[in-house]
Structure formats: C-alpha cells, structure tokens
Design a protein around this motif. Structure first.
Motif, PDB file in Angstrom:
ATOM      1  N   PRO A  24     -18.658   0.976 -19.572  1.00  0.00           N
ATOM      2  CA  PRO A  24     -19.752   0.206 -20.186  1.00  0.00           C
ATOM      3  C   PRO A  24     -20.960   1.022 -20.612  1.00  0.00           C
TER       4      PRO A  24
ATOM      5  N   ARG B 113     -19.372  -0.067 -26.415  1.00  0.00           N
ATOM      6  CA  ARG B 113     -19.928  -1.411 -26.515  1.00  0.00           C
ATOM      7  C   ARG B 113     -18.968  -2.296 -27.300  1.00  0.00           C
TER       8      ARG B 113
ATOM      9  N   THR C  36     -14.747  -2.432 -30.539  1.00  0.00           N
ATOM     10  CA  THR C  36     -15.319  -1.659 -29.443  1.00  0.00           C
ATOM     11  C   THR C  36     -15.747  -0.309 -30.005  1.00  0.00           C
TER      12      THR C  36
END
Length: 224
Positions: A101, A105, A118
């Motif tokens: 994380p 993102r 992503t």
C-alpha cells in the motif's frame, strides 16, 4: 501576546498546537525545535502516543492546510515509463516492488480523473511537515523500528495546520503536541525500551534538526 489554538485530524493521529506570535528576537529562519514530552494515553479501542516539541521560527511559515496539495506538497508522484505512460501493476518492470500500500495505489485520481487500475507511485515526503522515527532497544543497542517495512507498510509522519493565516510573516514560538493513534502500541512494544525522534519542516522546505526523546517504556509514560 496573541496566542492561537488548533486541533485538527492528521491522518494517523490528532495534532494539537499552541502558537504564540511574538516580536522577532533573533529567531531562526530554519525552524528550531526542542523535545518537550512523550506520553502514552490509553482509551477504549485506540491508544495514543503523544509527542510534544517546542518550536521557534522567524517567519512563521509553519503548517499546511488540508487544501495545500499542489506541488511541492502533493501526496504522490505517479511513476511513468519512457513514453510518459503511467506504470500499472500488470505492466510493471522487473525492478518494480511487489504490491504493497505504499508503492501502489488502486484506482487513484490522476489529473482530476480516476484511473481504474493499480498504479506505481512514489510518496512525496514534502506532503508532510512533521516526521517521526521510532527506535527500539535490543541487547543494549537502539535499532530503528521502520513502520514502512513489512508487515506494517505505514508511517506516522503527518501534518499540522498553518500557524499564521494567509501569507503573513511574523516570528512565532509555541508547542506542537502530535498524537499518533493506534490500537497496537501495547502489542508491538509491550515492555520494550523505546525512543522517538522528531523534526518539522516549514513551507520553504527548511527542515529542523532531529530531536530525540529520552529512552522510555509505555508503562513509564502512561497517563495516570
């Protein structure tokens, strides 16, 4: 003396600030801080580790409002390939990190549009203006405890709000109390000896020196 109080949400924690505006008396342009206190506060569900530092600054250009997210204060830099395209997890190069994380993102907003993918990102340290490092004592030696590493992939860096309204400049001094909220302090540190280091940064990106707490245990700094 004209004093201002502020209490705002700061991501992983709450931040309290008392700033007193005073006439310039050889205050530094680069912010100066001194360690004030470290306190552990237990509450149902979430506990807080509160570090307080005293500060002085000649211009008073300390603090960032929530709306200040344009360069150089943006949260993220989106990595791109040589053609200028966003790098997705599906098309990541060999040197890209595994999914986590911090570096990736999901469905981020890029140029005011949601990207349904992503995307590889690089956190911008200048998005924050207060920085905290943790150290834990092992076999008599302090070692840095890096929250950014597995399994936590997080950070307790954050923001405090503007001390002076608008672009006013004036010498300021006061105390910042930064509360880092977590349900896991006892589980992680238990009876360990720890210390924290703190620095702050002004809007010209001038950073104070790091200041350190003394070595403590959670039990020793628990609020009674």
């Amino acid at each position: 003396m004209n004093c201002k109080n502020a209490l705002v949400s700061a991501g992983v924690g709450l931040l309290g600030m008392v700033a007193c505006v005073t006439p310039p008396t050889n205050f530094p342009s680069v912010p100066e801080i001194e360690f004030n206190s470290l306190e552990f506060v237990e509450t149902p569900g979430q506990d807080s580790l509160i570090v307080s530092v005293d500060f002085r600054d000649a211009e008073g250009d300390l603090g960032l409002n929530a709306t200040e997210i344009q360069p150089p204060f943006q949260e993220l830099t989106f990595r791109r390939d040589q053609g200028g395209n966003l790098i997705t997890f599906r098309n990541r190069p060999a040197n890209a990190p595994p999914f986590n994380p911090i570096d990736w993102r999901i469905n981020p907003i890029v140029n005011n549009q949601e990207v349904r993918d992503t995307i590889w990102v690089e956190p911008n340290p200048n998005h924050n203006n207060i920085f905290v490092r943790f150290f834990i004592k092992r076999n008599g030696v302090f070692q840095e405890f890096r929250w950014e590493d597995p399994p936590f992939f997080t950070s307790f860096n954050g923001r405090f709000p503007r001390i002076l309204a608008g672009n006013n400049t004036q010498a300021v001094e006061g105390t910042i109390a930064y509360a880092m909220v977590s349900s896991g302090w006892n589980n992680i540190f238990r009876n360990d000896t720890i210390r924290v280091e703190v620095r702050i940064q002004d809007r010209q990106l001038n950073s104070s020196a790091w200041v350190s707490s003394p070595e403590v245990t959670l039990q020793g700094i628990r609020r009674r």
